[in-house]
Design a protein around this motif. Structure first.
Motif, PDB file in Angstrom:
ATOM      1  N   LEU A 290       0.833  -1.208   0.000  1.00  0.00           N
ATOM      2  CA  LEU A 290       0.000   0.000   0.000  1.00  0.00           C
ATOM      3  C   LEU A 290       0.868   1.259   0.000  1.00  0.00           C
ATOM      4  O   LEU A 290       0.513   2.270  -0.629  1.00  0.00           O
ATOM      5  CB  LEU A 290      -0.922   0.009   1.216  1.00  0.00           C
ATOM      6  CG  LEU A 290      -2.029  -1.054   1.268  1.00  0.00           C
ATOM      7  CD1 LEU A 290      -2.911  -0.836   2.488  1.00  0.00           C
ATOM      8  CD2 LEU A 290      -2.869  -1.037   0.000  1.00  0.00           C
ATOM      9  N   LYS A 291       1.996   1.185   0.660  1.00  0.00           N
ATOM     10  CA  LYS A 291       2.864   2.353   0.782  1.00  0.00           C
ATOM     11  C   LYS A 291       3.640   2.625  -0.500  1.00  0.00           C
ATOM     12  O   LYS A 291       3.798   3.788  -0.915  1.00  0.00           O
ATOM     13  CB  LYS A 291       3.830   2.143   1.953  1.00  0.00           C
ATOM     14  CG  LYS A 291       4.726   3.326   2.237  1.00  0.00           C
ATOM     15  CD  LYS A 291       5.614   3.043   3.447  1.00  0.00           C
ATOM     16  CE  LYS A 291       6.543   4.217   3.746  1.00  0.00           C
ATOM     17  NZ  LYS A 291       7.404   3.954   4.934  1.00  0.00           N
ATOM     18  N   THR A 292       4.122   1.566  -1.143  1.00  0.00           N
ATOM     19  CA  THR A 292       5.015   1.725  -2.295  1.00  0.00           C
ATOM     20  C   THR A 292       4.370   1.436  -3.639  1.00  0.00           C
ATOM     21  O   THR A 292       4.885   1.843  -4.685  1.00  0.00           O
ATOM     22  CB  THR A 292       6.225   0.787  -2.146  1.00  0.00           C
ATOM     23  OG1 THR A 292       5.762  -0.581  -2.214  1.00  0.00           O
ATOM     24  CG2 THR A 292       6.924   1.012  -0.804  1.00  0.00           C
ATOM     25  N   GLY A 293       3.249   0.682  -3.630  1.00  0.00           N
ATOM     26  CA  GLY A 293       2.646   0.263  -4.881  1.00  0.00           C
ATOM     27  C   GLY A 293       3.328  -0.946  -5.492  1.00  0.00           C
ATOM     28  O   GLY A 293       2.937  -1.415  -6.566  1.00  0.00           O
ATOM     29  N   ASN A 294       4.345  -1.452  -4.834  1.00  0.00           N
ATOM     30  CA  ASN A 294       5.107  -2.604  -5.318  1.00  0.00           C
ATOM     31  C   ASN A 294       4.610  -3.866  -4.597  1.00  0.00           C
ATOM     32  O   ASN A 294       4.757  -3.995  -3.387  1.00  0.00           O
ATOM     33  CB  ASN A 294       6.595  -2.388  -5.043  1.00  0.00           C
ATOM     34  CG  ASN A 294       7.454  -3.523  -5.582  1.00  0.00           C
ATOM     35  OD1 ASN A 294       6.944  -4.533  -6.055  1.00  0.00           O
ATOM     36  ND2 ASN A 294       8.764  -3.348  -5.506  1.00  0.00           N
ATOM     37  N   ASP A 295       4.014  -4.786  -5.363  1.00  0.00           N
ATOM     38  CA  ASP A 295       3.452  -5.992  -4.735  1.00  0.00           C
ATOM     39  C   ASP A 295       4.349  -7.212  -4.932  1.00  0.00           C
ATOM     40  O   ASP A 295       3.903  -8.347  -4.786  1.00  0.00           O
ATOM     41  CB  ASP A 295       2.050  -6.284  -5.276  1.00  0.00           C
ATOM     42  CG  ASP A 295       2.060  -6.637  -6.760  1.00  0.00           C
ATOM     43  OD1 ASP A 295       3.124  -6.520  -7.403  1.00  0.00           O
ATOM     44  OD2 ASP A 295       1.000  -7.020  -7.282  1.00  0.00           O
ATOM     45  N   SER A 296       5.629  -7.009  -5.266  1.00  0.00           N
ATOM     46  CA  SER A 296       6.506  -8.139  -5.549  1.00  0.00           C
ATOM     47  C   SER A 296       6.716  -9.043  -4.347  1.00  0.00           C
ATOM     48  O   SER A 296       7.071 -10.217  -4.504  1.00  0.00           O
ATOM     49  CB  SER A 296       7.865  -7.630  -6.060  1.00  0.00           C
ATOM     50  OG  SER A 296       8.488  -6.805  -5.085  1.00  0.00           O
ATOM     51  N   ALA A 297       6.521  -8.537  -3.136  1.00  0.00           N
ATOM     52  CA  ALA A 297       6.688  -9.360  -1.936  1.00  0.00           C
ATOM     53  C   ALA A 297       5.470 -10.228  -1.661  1.00  0.00           C
ATOM     54  O   ALA A 297       5.502 -11.078  -0.765  1.00  0.00           O
ATOM     55  CB  ALA A 297       6.980  -8.477  -0.720  1.00  0.00           C
ATOM     56  N   ILE A 298       4.399 -10.002  -2.417  1.00  0.00           N
ATOM     57  CA  ILE A 298       3.185 -10.829  -2.272  1.00  0.00           C
ATOM     58  C   ILE A 298       3.094 -11.710  -3.507  1.00  0.00           C
ATOM     59  O   ILE A 298       2.490 -11.339  -4.521  1.00  0.00           O
ATOM     60  CB  ILE A 298       1.915  -9.963  -2.124  1.00  0.00           C
ATOM     61  CG1 ILE A 298       2.078  -8.962  -0.979  1.00  0.00           C
ATOM     62  CG2 ILE A 298       0.695 -10.844  -1.883  1.00  0.00           C
ATOM     63  CD1 ILE A 298       0.938  -7.963  -0.864  1.00  0.00           C
ATOM     64  N   ALA A 299       3.723 -12.864  -3.430  1.00  0.00           N
ATOM     65  CA  ALA A 299       3.711 -13.778  -4.575  1.00  0.00           C
ATOM     66  C   ALA A 299       2.291 -14.191  -4.909  1.00  0.00           C
ATOM     67  O   ALA A 299       1.405 -14.217  -4.042  1.00  0.00           O
ATOM     68  CB  ALA A 299       4.557 -15.013  -4.259  1.00  0.00           C
ATOM     69  N   SER A 300       2.061 -14.528  -6.180  1.00  0.00           N
ATOM     70  CA  SER A 300       0.722 -14.952  -6.608  1.00  0.00           C
ATOM     71  C   SER A 300       0.190 -16.092  -5.757  1.00  0.00           C
ATOM     72  O   SER A 300      -0.999 -16.145  -5.443  1.00  0.00           O
ATOM     73  CB  SER A 300       0.771 -15.372  -8.078  1.00  0.00           C
ATOM     74  OG  SER A 300      -0.442 -15.943  -8.488  1.00  0.00           O
ATOM     75  N   ASP A 301       1.086 -16.988  -5.344  1.00  0.00           N
ATOM     76  CA  ASP A 301       0.668 -18.161  -4.575  1.00  0.00           C
ATOM     77  C   ASP A 301       0.048 -17.782  -3.232  1.00  0.00           C
ATOM     78  O   ASP A 301      -0.741 -18.557  -2.681  1.00  0.00           O
ATOM     79  CB  ASP A 301       1.868 -19.074  -4.334  1.00  0.00           C
ATOM     80  CG  ASP A 301       2.534 -19.495  -5.630  1.00  0.00           C
ATOM     81  OD1 ASP A 301       2.329 -20.637  -6.060  1.00  0.00           O
ATOM     82  OD2 ASP A 301       3.267 -18.666  -6.208  1.00  0.00           O
ATOM     83  N   ILE A 302       0.422 -16.634  -2.674  1.00  0.00           N
ATOM     84  CA  ILE A 302      -0.104 -16.270  -1.348  1.00  0.00           C
ATOM     85  C   ILE A 302      -0.980 -15.019  -1.393  1.00  0.00           C
ATOM     86  O   ILE A 302      -1.251 -14.409  -0.364  1.00  0.00           O
ATOM     87  CB  ILE A 302       1.028 -16.085  -0.325  1.00  0.00           C
ATOM     88  CG1 ILE A 302       2.032 -15.019  -0.774  1.00  0.00           C
ATOM     89  CG2 ILE A 302       1.721 -17.416  -0.058  1.00  0.00           C
ATOM     90  CD1 ILE A 302       3.023 -14.633   0.320  1.00  0.00           C
ATOM     91  N   GLU A 303      -1.421 -14.627  -2.579  1.00  0.00           N
ATOM     92  CA  GLU A 303      -2.338 -13.484  -2.662  1.00  0.00           C
ATOM     93  C   GLU A 303      -3.605 -13.744  -1.864  1.00  0.00           C
ATOM     94  O   GLU A 303      -4.049 -12.891  -1.080  1.00  0.00           O
ATOM     95  CB  GLU A 303      -2.694 -13.207  -4.124  1.00  0.00           C
ATOM     96  CG  GLU A 303      -1.605 -12.520  -4.917  1.00  0.00           C
ATOM     97  CD  GLU A 303      -1.912 -12.461  -6.397  1.00  0.00           C
ATOM     98  OE1 GLU A 303      -1.204 -11.723  -7.101  1.00  0.00           O
ATOM     99  OE2 GLU A 303      -2.857 -13.159  -6.849  1.00  0.00           O
TER     100      GLU A 303
END
Length: 898
Positions: A729-742
Motif C-alpha cells: 500500500l505504501k510503495t505500490g510494489n506488490d513483488s513481496a506478495i507472490a501470486s501463490d499467497i495473494e
C-alpha cells in the motif's frame, strides 16, 4: 409467426405430458444459418434453411425455439412447386417448442427444406447467444459468443436441439466492420456487405465459414467482437499436416494467453498418438470471455472459456494458476475426440445408428457422464503427466477427484453415472462431482486394472468404430474388453448404472483375511434396501514377503464376501496405489499397524497409499465406523511428512472437521491450535518467498502452510502478511506478495484489519493485474469480522458483481433474488451447496426445509437434498464424537504444552 414473450404459453397440440423428446417424424440433415449481429443495439437477427429427411408421413413439424421472434416460415419439397406456409403455428414456453401444421402431408423417405427468419435481443445471460463486456479507453464495450450446452442452441436459432440429432452446418455471420467473426470452422470468404435492410450507420461485412462435419447442436459456436489473437501451429504426427492454433481475447487479456496456446500446441499431437486418430478439423481456436457461466466449453474447433480458465501472467502467476489453465485447456481438447467426434447415443430403437448424445439431453435410456469423466482422466492426468511430470497429477487426482467423488456419492441423495434425466430442470444439476470426478475415478480404476497401455488401445478401438457417429457406454467397455481380453462390460455395469460405492470390511483369521462388501454411506451402515448392489472390485492387495519386498495380488472381487489366504504377520493393505473407487475398514489394531508403516521414511506403502489412508480414516470415523481420535492420531504420526499432496489431504480433512465443529467454542479453539501446530513449523522452514529455483512441490507446500497457519490465527504469520501488504500500500510494489499467497494475504489483512484494508482489497478486485488476483480479492472481501463490511460485501454481491462471480461470493443465501438471477445457467446448484456448506445441526436442516417449503426447487432439488444430507451427517457426527474429539485435543494440548 410472432413468439409469445417468456412466461406465456399456447396450447400444445396433442403432446403427452411425459413427452420430453421431439417427435420422430423428421430429422435435420444440414443447417444453412446466417446471423447478423448489431453490437450497438445489442440485437441479432437471422435466417436458417434446414434440410430435413421425412421419416414418417406427417403434415406437422415440431422444433425447438426459445426467446426468438420467429417469422416468415415456409417449407419446400421436391413435390411442391412453390414454398408453402403453415396453416397454423403455436409455441409452448415450457417445452420451448414451436409447432407447425401444413396443408400437405409429407411422405416418408422424401426430403424437405424448412426456412425460418427470426430476431432477438442480446442479453448477458451467459446462455444461448449472449453478450459479454469489457472496457476500452474507459468505455464499456460489447462482444458476443455462444454457450449452447446443454439446451440453449434453441435460444440462438430454430433447431432440433437434442444431442442425438447430428447435422452439418454452414454458418454465415454478418457484422460491423472492425470486428472479428469466429465459428467452428475456418472462414472461406469475407467481404464488405451492403443491404437496404441493414441498421443505419457504419459499414458491414459478411463472413462465410466452411461446412462442419456432422455434429450435435450444443457444439455449434460463433462469436463477434473486437478480438485480438496470438497464433501457433502443430504438425500432426499421423499425417504430417500443419494446423493453425489460435487464442482470441480482447485487448486487455490477450497478453496473458501465451501459456494456454502453448499447452494446446503440446497436447494435440499427444492425443493423436494415443488415440491413433487424427484431429479432423482444419483449425482449433480458443476464445476467452470476461463473462462465462462454466469454466470452459468444448465447442468443436472453437473452445470457449472464462478468463480464470485460460489467462496467465507467466511472470506473476503461481503453480496453482498454471495447473488450472493447463488442465482446463487439455480437458477441452480431449473432448475434441471424446464427445465431439464420437458422441454417445440414447435412442434405443429407430435412431440407434443415427442418434447421438454427449453428456446431456432428455434421456431415456439414461444420461451418461462417461465422456466428462474420460476428458477429466485423459486431459487432467494421462496427458498432463507427460507434459508436466513434476506436478504428480496421478497422485493429485486422489485428492482432487477421487475424494470429491466419494464424498458426494456417500449420500443417499447421490445419483449414478448413468442417470435418468427426463426433465430439463435436472440437466444442469448433473454437472457435479459425480459427473466429472466419479466417472473419471471409475475410468482410472479400469485403466489401472487392465493397465494404461491396454486401456488406451481399447479407447482407440472404440473411437475408430464410431468416428463421426454415435455410441453407448457399452461400446466403450467392449473396445477396452477387446484390447484386454476381459469381460469389461460385466465388470463396469454396476459402477455406472448404480449409485454409491462399496465399503470393504477386512477381518483377519488364521493366515487369511475375510473381505465383505457393503454400500458405504456417510451416515453409517446402509439399510438392507440401500445395500443391494454387488460391485466387481479390483482388490489390489499389497503385502510383504519374508524378504521384505512388496508384492501386489490383483484379485477381482465379484461376490458379496470372500476369504483370501494371506500372511497377516507382515504389513498388508488393500487398494494399493489408491486406484479403486471404494473405502476399506480395518480393525483398529490393523489400522494402527498400517499407519505406523505408512509413516516410516522408506515405507512399502507409497504416497498414493498414504493419501488414500488419510481420506479413508477420516471418512470412516466421521460416519461412525471408528473414533475421530483415530484419524487425529494418524495425522499426529504423519507430522514429518514431506510430500505436498499428503499435506493437502491432511489440510482438506482437518479443515472439514474444523468447519463441522465451528459452533463448539472449545473444540473450535483446540482445533485451531492443532492446525497451527501442523502448519507453523512448515512456514518457519519454508519462509514466504518463492524463488524460481524451487520445485513445484515446494512452492505448493509453502502456499498451503502459510494459508493454513494464517487461517489458524497464528500471530507471527498474520504479522508477516500484514507487513507485506502494508508495504504494498505504501510503495505500490506488490513483488513481496507472490501470486501463490495473494489469497492468504488478502483474507488475512481484511479479517484482522478494518476499512483501509477492505477498501484496498476492493480496489485490487476492481483493477486486478491477473484474473487470479481478482479471485483472491473476492476471498478477501468475504473475510471481514466487521458486520458493516460484511453487509457491504453482500450488497456488492447482489447488485454489482458479475453473474459468473456470485458463486464465489456466496456465504449465505437469503433471498429468492438469486434464484431469479441464476435459474437459467449452471451456477444455481453451487449457490445452494455453498450457501449452506457450514451448517451442521438438525435445527439448521429443518430451517432450510421450512424456508424452501412451497417454493419451486426443480432447478436445484438435487443439490438441496445433497446439502440436507450433509448437514444431517454433520449433526450426527457432532452428537456422536464431540467428547472424543475434545478429549483427544485436550490431551494433545497438554502434552504439547500449549
Amino acid at each position: 409467426m410472432s413468439v409469445p414473450p417468456a412466461g406465456s404459453a399456447t396450447a400444445q397440440p396433442n403432446v403427452p405430458e411425459d413427452e420430453h423428446r421431439l417427435p420422430l417424424d423428421v430429422k435435420p440433415l444440414h443447417y444453412d444459418l446466417t446471423i447478423l449481429t448489431d453490437l450497438e443495439k445489442l440485437t441479432f437477427e437471422g435466417s436458417v434453411a434446414i434440410d430435413l429427411e421425412i421419416l414418417k408421413d406427417t403434415s406437422s413439424i415440431v422444433f425447438h425455439s426459445s426467446t426468438l421472434n420467429i417469422k416468415d416460415v415456409s417449407i419446400t419439397t421436391d413435390s411442391l412447386k412453390k414454398p408453402q406456409a403453415p396453416t397454423s403455428q403455436s409455441f409452448d414456453t415450457a417445452s420451448e417448442r414451436a409447432y407447425l401444421k401444413f396443408p400437405t402431408v409429407f411422405s416418408a423417405g422424401s426430403k424437405a427444406q424448412l426456412k425460418v427468419n427470426f430476431d432477438a435481443q442480446l442479453t448477458g445471460s451467459m446462455m444461448g447467444y449472449y453478450y459479454s463486456t469489457w472496457e476500452k479507453d474507459g468505455k464499456k464495450q460489447y462482444y458476443t459468443l455462444t454457450q449452447f450446452e446443454p439446451t440453449a442452441a434453441r435460444r440462438a436459432f430454430p433447431c432440433w436441439d437434442e444431442p442425438l440429432l447430428k447435422a452439418t452446418y454452414g454458418i454465415t455471420l454478418i457484422s460491423r466492420e472492425g470486428t472479428v467473426n469466429l465459428s467452428n470452422m475456418p472462414a472461406i470468404s469475407e467481404e464488405p456487405y451492403t443491404s437496404s435492410s441493414l441498421p443505419s450507420g457504419g459499414k458491414w461485412k459478411i463472413t462465410k465459414f466452411d461446412r462442419t462435419p456432422p455434429m450435435s447442436s450444443y457444439l455449434v459456436a460463433f462469436a463477434n467482437g473486437e478480438f485480438e489473437h496470438i497464433e501457433s501451429h502443430y504438425v500432426s504426427p499421423l499425417s504430417g499436416k500443419t494446423r493453425p492454433l489460435r487464442v482470441y481475447a480482447t485487448a486487455d487479456y490477450i497478453h496473458q494467453t501465451e501459456f494456454a496456446l502453448e499447452i494446446k500446441r503440446k497436447v494435440l499431437p499427444l492425443y493423436e498418438q494415443m488415440f491413433d486418430v487424427e484431429y479432423p478439423l482444419p483449425k482449433l481456436d480458443t476464445l476467452i470471455a470476461s463473462d462465462f457461466d462454466a469454466g470452459a466449453m468444448e465447442n468443436w474447433g472453437l473452445i470457449t472459456g472464462r478468463t480464470t480458465a485460460f489467462c496467465l501472467d507467466t511472470k506473476k502467476s503461481g503453480v496453482n494458476a498454471q495447473k488450472n489453465v493447463a488442465t482446463t485447456q487439455s480437458h477441452e481438447v480431449a473432448h475434441m475426440w471424446f464427445g465431439d467426434i464420437t458422441t454417445m447415443a440414447w435412442w434405443d430403437n429407430l435412431y440407434l445408428n443415427e442418434g447421438d448424445q454427449h453428456i446431456i439431453g432428455f434421456l431415456k435410456p439414461p444420461l451418461t457422464t462417461v465422456f466428462i469423466g474420460f476428458a477429466t482422466l485423459m486431459g487432467e492426468v494421462i496427458i498432463m503427466d507427460k507434459v508436466f511430470p513434476e506436478w504428480k497429477v496421478y497422485s493429485e487426482f486422489i485428492n482432487h477427484h477421487l475424494a470429491r467423488a466419494l464424498d458426494l456419492d456417500a449420500k443417499l441423495s447421490s445419483h449414478p453415472i448413468e442417470v435418468d434425466c427426463p426433465d430439463a430442470n435436472q440437466i444442469n444439476q448433473i454437472f457435479d462431482a459425480l459427473s466429472y470426478s466419479k466417472a473419471g475415478s471409475v475410468l482410472r480404476m479400469l485403466s489401472a486394472f487392465v493397465n494404461e497401455e491396454t486401456f488406451l488401445k481399447g479407447v482407440s478401438i472404440y473411437l475408430k468404430k464410431h468416428l463421426f457417429a454415435n455410441s453407448v457406454s457399452k461400446d466403450l467397455w467392449e473396445g477396452i474388453g477387446e484390447a484386454a481380453g476381459k469381460d469389461i462390460v460385466g465388470m463396469m455395469d454396476n459402477w455406472v448404472s448404480k449409485m454409491g460405492f462399496p465399503l470393504l470390511t477386512v477381518t483377519e483369521k488364521g493366515g487369511s483375511i475375510h473381505v465383505r462388501q457393503d454400500r458405504f454411506l456417510e451416515t453409517g451402515p446402509a439399510a438392507d434396501k440401500d445395500n443391494q448392489t454387488i460391485w466387481q472390485i479390483p482388490l489390489n492387495i499389497a503385502s510383504t514377503g519374508a524378504d521384505g519386498k512388496l508384492k501386489v495380488d490383483r484379485i477381482l472381487l465379484t461376490e458379496k464376501e470372500v476369504t483370501i489366504p494371506l500372511d497377516t504377520t507382515n504389513p498388508f493393505k488393500l487398494n494399493y496405489d489408491t486406484t479403486g473407487v471404494y473405502r476399506v475398514l480395518y480393525t483398529p489394531e490393523r489400522l494402527d499397524k498400517i499407519g505406523a508403516e505408512a509413516a516410516k521414511k522408506n515405507s512399502v506403502f507409497n504416497m498414493n497409499d498414504r493419501l488414500g489412508l488419510i481420506n479413508d480414516v477420516f471418512a470412516l470415523s466421521n460416519a461412525g465406523f471408528g473414533n475421530v481420535s483415530a484419524a487425529l492420531n494418524l495425522i499426529q504420526n504423519l507430522r514429518q511428512e514431506e510430500e505436498f499432496l499428503v499435506w493437502q489431504g491432511i489440510r482438506d480433512n482437518i479443515g472439514d472437521l474444523t468447519s463441522i465443529f465451528w459452533e463448539n467454542t472449545t473444540a473450535w479453539e483446540l482445533l485451531k491450535k492443532f492446525r497451527s501446530s501442523l502448519y507453523t513449523p512448515l512456514v518457519d522452514q519454508l519462509g514466504y518467498d518463492f524463488p524460481d529455483s524451487d520445485s513445484a512441490d515446494k512452492k505448493q507446500l509453502r502456499t498451503l502452510a502459510i494459508a493454513g497457519a494464517a487461517a489458524s490465527d497464528e500471530p507471527k504469520v498474520i504479522e508477516e502478511l500484514t507487513k507485506r501488504f502494508a508495504d504494498y500500500l505504501k510503495t505500490g510494489n506488490d513483488s513481496a506478495i507472490a501470486s501463490d499467497i495473494e489469497r492468504a494475504t488478502y483474507t488475512t489483512v481484511v479479517k484482522h484489519g478494518g476499512r483501509a484494508e477492505y477498501d484496498a482489497v476492493k480496489a485490487i478486485f476492481e483493477k486486478p493485474k491477473t484474473p487470479t488476483m481478482r479471485t483472491a480479492a473476492i476471498a478477501g472481501l468475504c473475510s471481514p469480522k466487521d458486520q458493516t463490511l460484511i453487509d457491504e460485501t453482500l450488497k456488492f454481491m447482489m447488485t454489482e458483481a458479475k453473474d459468473q462471480d456470485v458463486y464465489m461470493f456466496i456465504a449465505n443465501l437469503a433471498s429468492n433474488v438469486l434464484y431469479n438471477r441464476f435459474s437459467g445457467n449452471t451456477q444455481l446448484p453451487y449457490l445452494i451447496s455453498y450457501a449452506f456448506k457450514y451448517l451442521s445441526t438438525e435445527a439448521d436442516a429443518k430451517d432450510i426445509e421450512e424456508f424452501f417449503e412451497g417454493k419451486d426447487v426443480s432447478k436445484f432439488n438435487l443439490a438441496l437434498n445433497q446439502t440436507l444430507d450433509t448437514i444431517r451427517a454433520h449433526a450426527a457426527l457432532i452428537e456422536r464424537s464431540t467428547d472424543d474429539v475434545v478429549q483427544w485435543l485436550q490431551t494433545w494440548s497438554k502434552a504439547a504444552k500449549l
